[in-house]
Motif scaffolding. Structure first.
Motif, PDB file in Angstrom:
ATOM      1  N   UNK A 289       0.827  -1.211   0.000  1.00 15.58           N
ATOM      2  CA  UNK A 289       0.000   0.000   0.000  1.00 15.58           C
ATOM      3  C   UNK A 289       0.858   1.257   0.000  1.00 15.58           C
ATOM      4  N   UNK A 290       1.970   1.226   0.691  1.00 12.97           N
ATOM      5  CA  UNK A 290       2.860   2.377   0.750  1.00 12.97           C
ATOM      6  C   UNK A 290       3.474   2.652  -0.624  1.00 12.97           C
ATOM      7  N   UNK A 291       3.856   1.603  -1.328  1.00 18.87           N
ATOM      8  CA  UNK A 291       4.411   1.769  -2.681  1.00 18.87           C
ATOM      9  C   UNK A 291       3.358   2.321  -3.636  1.00 18.87           C
ATOM     10  N   UNK A 292       2.127   1.821  -3.525  1.00 22.36           N
ATOM     11  CA  UNK A 292       1.038   2.304  -4.367  1.00 22.36           C
ATOM     12  C   UNK A 292       0.730   3.765  -4.066  1.00 22.36           C
ATOM     13  N   UNK A 293       0.727   4.125  -2.787  1.00 23.23           N
ATOM     14  CA  UNK A 293       0.460   5.512  -2.396  1.00 23.23           C
ATOM     15  C   UNK A 293       1.558   6.439  -2.914  1.00 23.23           C
ATOM     16  N   UNK A 294       2.805   6.007  -2.800  1.00 26.34           N
ATOM     17  CA  UNK A 294       3.914   6.820  -3.289  1.00 26.34           C
ATOM     18  C   UNK A 294       3.839   6.997  -4.804  1.00 26.34           C
ATOM     19  N   UNK A 295       3.528   5.931  -5.514  1.00 29.84           N
ATOM     20  CA  UNK A 295       3.393   6.007  -6.971  1.00 29.84           C
ATOM     21  C   UNK A 295       2.260   6.946  -7.364  1.00 29.84           C
ATOM     22  N   UNK A 296       1.135   6.859  -6.672  1.00 33.19           N
ATOM     23  CA  UNK A 296       0.008   7.751  -6.944  1.00 33.19           C
ATOM     24  C   UNK A 296       0.381   9.207  -6.689  1.00 33.19           C
ATOM     25  N   UNK A 297       1.142   9.450  -5.616  1.00 34.69           N
ATOM     26  CA  UNK A 297       1.559  10.812  -5.295  1.00 34.69           C
ATOM     27  C   UNK A 297       2.471  11.365  -6.390  1.00 34.69           C
ATOM     28  N   UNK A 298       3.407  10.578  -6.838  1.00 31.22           N
ATOM     29  CA  UNK A 298       4.339  11.028  -7.870  1.00 31.22           C
ATOM     30  C   UNK A 298       3.604  11.286  -9.184  1.00 31.22           C
ATOM     31  N   UNK A 299       2.721  10.397  -9.550  1.00 31.37           N
ATOM     32  CA  UNK A 299       1.956  10.581 -10.785  1.00 31.37           C
ATOM     33  C   UNK A 299       1.070  11.821 -10.686  1.00 31.37           C
TER      34      UNK A 299
END
Length: 85
Positions: free
Chosen positions: A3-13
């Motif tokens: 979930x942390x990786x997905x959240x970080x990816x969403x933030x960057x995008x």
């Protein structure tokens, strides 16, 4: 951790998308300003006839301005020049 990786990816995008859109808005604005300035330049204001010079300020208005400056500055200020704009 997934979930942390997905959240970080969403933030960057999301931040990249916002940055790209803001850049597009800035450059479109600059292009619009250049286009308007090229095809519709600002009209020059006609020059006023200054043959007689500026009109004198009436004595009662000058006295009121001087009194106001004296009150605001506690008699430390002085009116050097008054011009109508």
């Amino acid at each position: 951790m997934e979930n942390l990786n997905t959240a970080f990816l969403l933030m960057v995008v999301g931040m990249t998308t916002v940055f790209a859109i803001l850049l597009v808005v800035i450059y479109l604005g600059k292009a619009l300003i250049a286009l308007v300035n090229k095809y519709a330049p600002e009209e020059a204001a006609p020059a006023k006839a200054a043959a007689n010079g500026p009109a004198p300020i009436p004595a009662n208005i000058m006295a009121a301005i001087s009194a106001a400056v004296a009150v605001v500055t506690h008699d430390k200020g002085k009116v050097a020049k008054v011009e109508k704009i």
